[in-house]
Scaffold this active site. Structure first.
Site, PDB file in Angstrom:
ATOM      1  N   VAL A 177      32.445  35.700  40.097  1.00  0.00           N
ATOM      2  CA  VAL A 177      32.283  34.478  39.299  1.00  0.00           C
ATOM      3  C   VAL A 177      30.829  34.353  38.856  1.00  0.00           C
ATOM      4  CG1 VAL A 177      32.510  31.973  39.257  1.00  0.00           C
ATOM      5  CG2 VAL A 177      34.151  33.330  40.555  1.00  0.00           C
ATOM      6  N   GLY A 227      28.283  37.397  42.529  1.00  0.00           N
ATOM      7  CA  GLY A 227      29.541  38.125  42.676  1.00  0.00           C
ATOM      8  C   GLY A 227      30.368  38.056  41.398  1.00  0.00           C
ATOM      9  N   GLY A 270      24.671  33.644  44.641  1.00  0.00           N
ATOM     10  CA  GLY A 270      25.881  34.477  44.675  1.00  0.00           C
ATOM     11  C   GLY A 270      26.166  35.132  43.339  1.00  0.00           C
ATOM     12  N   LYS A 275      49.682  26.950  50.704  1.00  0.00           N
ATOM     13  CA  LYS A 275      48.811  28.099  50.964  1.00  0.00           C
ATOM     14  C   LYS A 275      49.462  28.941  52.050  1.00  0.00           C
ATOM     15  CE  LYS A 275      44.476  29.382  49.806  1.00  0.00           C
ATOM     16  NZ  LYS A 275      43.734  29.129  48.553  1.00  0.00           N
TER      17      LYS A 275
HETATM   18  P1  NAD Z   1      32.487  37.336  45.429  1.00  0.00           P
HETATM   19  O1  NAD Z   1      32.742  37.782  46.819  1.00  0.00           O
HETATM   20  O2  NAD Z   1      32.770  38.260  44.302  1.00  0.00           O
HETATM   21  O3  NAD Z   1      30.968  36.891  45.280  1.00  0.00           O
HETATM   22  C1  NAD Z   1      30.241  36.218  46.260  1.00  0.00           C
HETATM   23  C2  NAD Z   1      28.810  36.747  46.182  1.00  0.00           C
HETATM   24  O4  NAD Z   1      28.001  35.966  47.088  1.00  0.00           O
HETATM   25  C3  NAD Z   1      28.675  38.200  46.588  1.00  0.00           C
HETATM   26  O5  NAD Z   1      27.911  38.896  45.630  1.00  0.00           O
HETATM   27  C4  NAD Z   1      27.949  38.113  47.937  1.00  0.00           C
HETATM   28  O6  NAD Z   1      27.123  39.236  48.180  1.00  0.00           O
HETATM   29  C5  NAD Z   1      27.136  36.852  47.761  1.00  0.00           C
HETATM   30  N1  NAD Z   1      26.694  36.241  49.000  1.00  0.00           N
HETATM   31  C6  NAD Z   1      27.346  36.169  50.184  1.00  0.00           C
HETATM   32  N2  NAD Z   1      26.588  35.519  51.081  1.00  0.00           N
HETATM   33  C7  NAD Z   1      25.454  35.155  50.451  1.00  0.00           C
HETATM   34  C8  NAD Z   1      24.288  34.449  50.846  1.00  0.00           C
HETATM   35  N3  NAD Z   1      24.121  34.003  52.086  1.00  0.00           N
HETATM   36  N4  NAD Z   1      23.290  34.242  49.933  1.00  0.00           N
HETATM   37  C9  NAD Z   1      23.429  34.723  48.677  1.00  0.00           C
HETATM   38  N5  NAD Z   1      24.515  35.400  48.248  1.00  0.00           N
HETATM   39  C10 NAD Z   1      25.515  35.611  49.127  1.00  0.00           C
HETATM   40  O7  NAD Z   1      33.287  35.962  45.271  1.00  0.00           O
HETATM   41  P2  NAD Z   1      33.690  35.247  43.905  1.00  0.00           P
HETATM   42  O8  NAD Z   1      35.074  35.588  43.589  1.00  0.00           O
HETATM   43  O9  NAD Z   1      32.605  35.435  42.923  1.00  0.00           O
HETATM   44  O10 NAD Z   1      33.701  33.721  44.390  1.00  0.00           O
HETATM   45  C11 NAD Z   1      32.494  33.031  44.598  1.00  0.00           C
HETATM   46  C12 NAD Z   1      32.787  31.680  45.235  1.00  0.00           C
HETATM   47  O11 NAD Z   1      33.643  30.924  44.373  1.00  0.00           O
HETATM   48  C13 NAD Z   1      33.528  31.788  46.573  1.00  0.00           C
HETATM   49  O12 NAD Z   1      33.080  30.744  47.382  1.00  0.00           O
HETATM   50  C14 NAD Z   1      34.977  31.563  46.186  1.00  0.00           C
HETATM   51  O13 NAD Z   1      35.713  31.014  47.245  1.00  0.00           O
HETATM   52  C15 NAD Z   1      34.833  30.558  45.057  1.00  0.00           C
HETATM   53  N6  NAD Z   1      35.948  30.600  44.101  1.00  0.00           N
HETATM   54  C16 NAD Z   1      36.227  31.755  43.422  1.00  0.00           C
HETATM   55  C17 NAD Z   1      37.263  31.779  42.520  1.00  0.00           C
HETATM   56  C18 NAD Z   1      37.577  33.024  41.746  1.00  0.00           C
HETATM   57  O14 NAD Z   1      38.312  32.947  40.739  1.00  0.00           O
HETATM   58  N7  NAD Z   1      37.056  34.183  42.106  1.00  0.00           N
HETATM   59  C19 NAD Z   1      38.029  30.615  42.289  1.00  0.00           C
HETATM   60  C20 NAD Z   1      37.704  29.444  42.965  1.00  0.00           C
HETATM   61  C21 NAD Z   1      36.658  29.451  43.882  1.00  0.00           C
END
Ligand code: NAD
Length: 369
Positions: free
Chosen positions: A184, A182, A180, A80
């Site tokens: 994913v 977001g 969340g 990383k």
């Molecule tokens: P993202 O930033 O697009 O989405 C996260 C969402 O969570 C956002 O909509 C945000 O507003 C919301 N959020 C933040 N704090 C919050 C709270 N206290 N209560 C409710 N909602 C809250 O991120 P993502 O890419 O969708 O990833 C989501 C999670 O999955 C993260 O923890 C990330 O590390 C993990 N992850 C993502 C990937 C990927 O391919 N994107 C891969 C492995 C792990």
């Protein structure tokens, strides 16, 4: 402070510091373990308070990638990188290209990808200087946005969990508490909608809430604090890490915890507590590995078909981990670590043999020995 004792105790092979004052680059690359192949892991940009905080993050995250890549069946080790700086102000073409040249200097021992606060655009700059980068744009042979693949893997993990708990992999009629909405979360919501599940969800950003409602029309919003108290089948953390903690664990009224967030257990003992409460925990770093699986095939020539096959295997691997957890009467998080460690050890053992000249074994392919 970085010491050899710390590297020994965490098992790191190499930690490299790079600086380029001309573009204000301060980067650290941690290579944890390359038994299975070159170390793959993203580059995170963060406004760290000091260098010690950045080192800690690089060490912890690179170790996590060794386990994730191993359990996912990838021929890749764990690494990383962190770039110290404010992603809203300090990004530039020069900074990422300079960083790309440093990645190139590692001669393929480390392959980078997107992570928190880095984008496909940034990867494109890195790609100008090194081919040891994944997650570049589709026009350049890349695999694009990893989130749909991550969501697909989480959905497969949910199916495996339902099979274990209810004897049927179908999500039809199941109630999901999703935290969340977001990148994913939205893709996962679509899978759940298509499968006939009912989704209650929460988020803290209005725009994301509205987008989720459009994608999952029959979903219902609940306030961020209420998500833990819902009577549901599955709690799906897809926002932040450490949401299984002393404050939340007694509030959960679900049978399964299965979501995309990294490091869902605040501490390992919370995984023990889930087991004691009879809540099945789907191993976070396996079921959210769809994104890394997807980028890992860029080197062989990415295709949606290959990525789909690979990510769908998360279903089988999750079941194997549940079986190991039952057989050894250990919590799922421990069974996952054990399976990853066993794979690394078994491959380390077969590498003791001298193979002669192997450069022509796979014409047209780069050897990943
Ligand atoms: P993202 O930033 O697009 O989405 C996260 C969402 O969570 C956002 O909509 C945000 O507003 C919301 N959020 C933040 N704090 C919050 C709270 N206290 N209560 C409710 N909602 C809250 O991120 P993502 O890419 O969708 O990833 C989501 C999670 O999955 C993260 O923890 C990330 O590390 C993990 N992850 C993502 C990937 C990927 O391919 N994107 C891969 C492995 C792990």
């Amino acid at each position: 402070m970085l010491t050899f004792e710390k590297m020994y105790s965490m098992g790191h092979e190499e930690v490299v510091f790079f600086s380029d004052p001309s573009c204000n680059l301060k980067a650290i690359i941690a290579i944890h373990n390359t038994t299975l192949g070159p170390a793959l892991g993203g580059t995170r940009m963060w406004n760290y308070k000091n260098i010690d905080e950045a080192i800690e993050d690089a060490l912890r995250l690179s170790r996590g990638m060794t386990y994730k890549n191993a359990i996912s069946g990838l021929n890749l080790g764990g690494g990383k990188a962190v770039i110290m700086g404010d992603p809203t102000k300090d990004k530039s073409e020069a900074l990422f290209r300079s960083y790309g040249r440093f990645v190139e200097s590692l001669n393929g021992r480390y392959i980078t990808a997107e992570d928190v606060n880095t984008t496909v655009n940034d990867m494109e700059y890195i790609f100008s200087e090194t081919s040891n980068v994944t997650g570049v744009a589709e026009v350049n042979g890349g695999s694009g946005n990893p989130s749909p693949w991550t969501a697909r893997g989480v959905f497969r993990g949910m199916e495996a969990s339902c099979l274990k708990v209810y004897g049927d992999r179908s999500l039809k009629g199941k109630v999901i508490a999703l935290q969340g909405a977001g990148s994913v979360g939205c893709h996962l919501g679509k899978h759940l909608f298509d499968s006939g599940a009912k989704v209650f969800f929460t988020d803290i950003v209005e725009e994301n809430i509205a987008r989720f409602k459009e994608i999952v029309p029959n979903s219902e919003f609940v306030s961020p604090n209420d998500i833990y108290d819902l009577k549901a089948d599955i709690y799906a953390p897809c926002a932040l890490g450490a949401t299984i903690n002393d404050q939340t664990i007694d509030r959960l009224k679900v049978k399964i915890v299965c979501g995309a967030a990294n490091n869902q257990l605040a501490e390992n003992r919370h995984g023990d507590m889930l087991k004691e409460k009879g809540i099945l925990y789907a191993p976070d770093y396996l079921i959210n590995a769809g994104g890394v699986m997807n980028v890992s095939i860029e080197f062989e020539g990415w295709s949606a078909e290959k990525a789909t096959k690979m990510v769908d295997k998360i279903f089988d691997t999750t079941l194997k981990i549940f079986k190991l957890s039952d057989e050894q009467n250990i919590p799922v998080y421990r069974a996952t670590d054990l399976m990853a460690e066993q794979r690394i050890e078994s491959i380390r053992n077969i590498k003791g043999k001298y193979l002669g000249n192997v450069s022509h074994r796979f014409p047209g392919r780069v050897s990943r020995r």
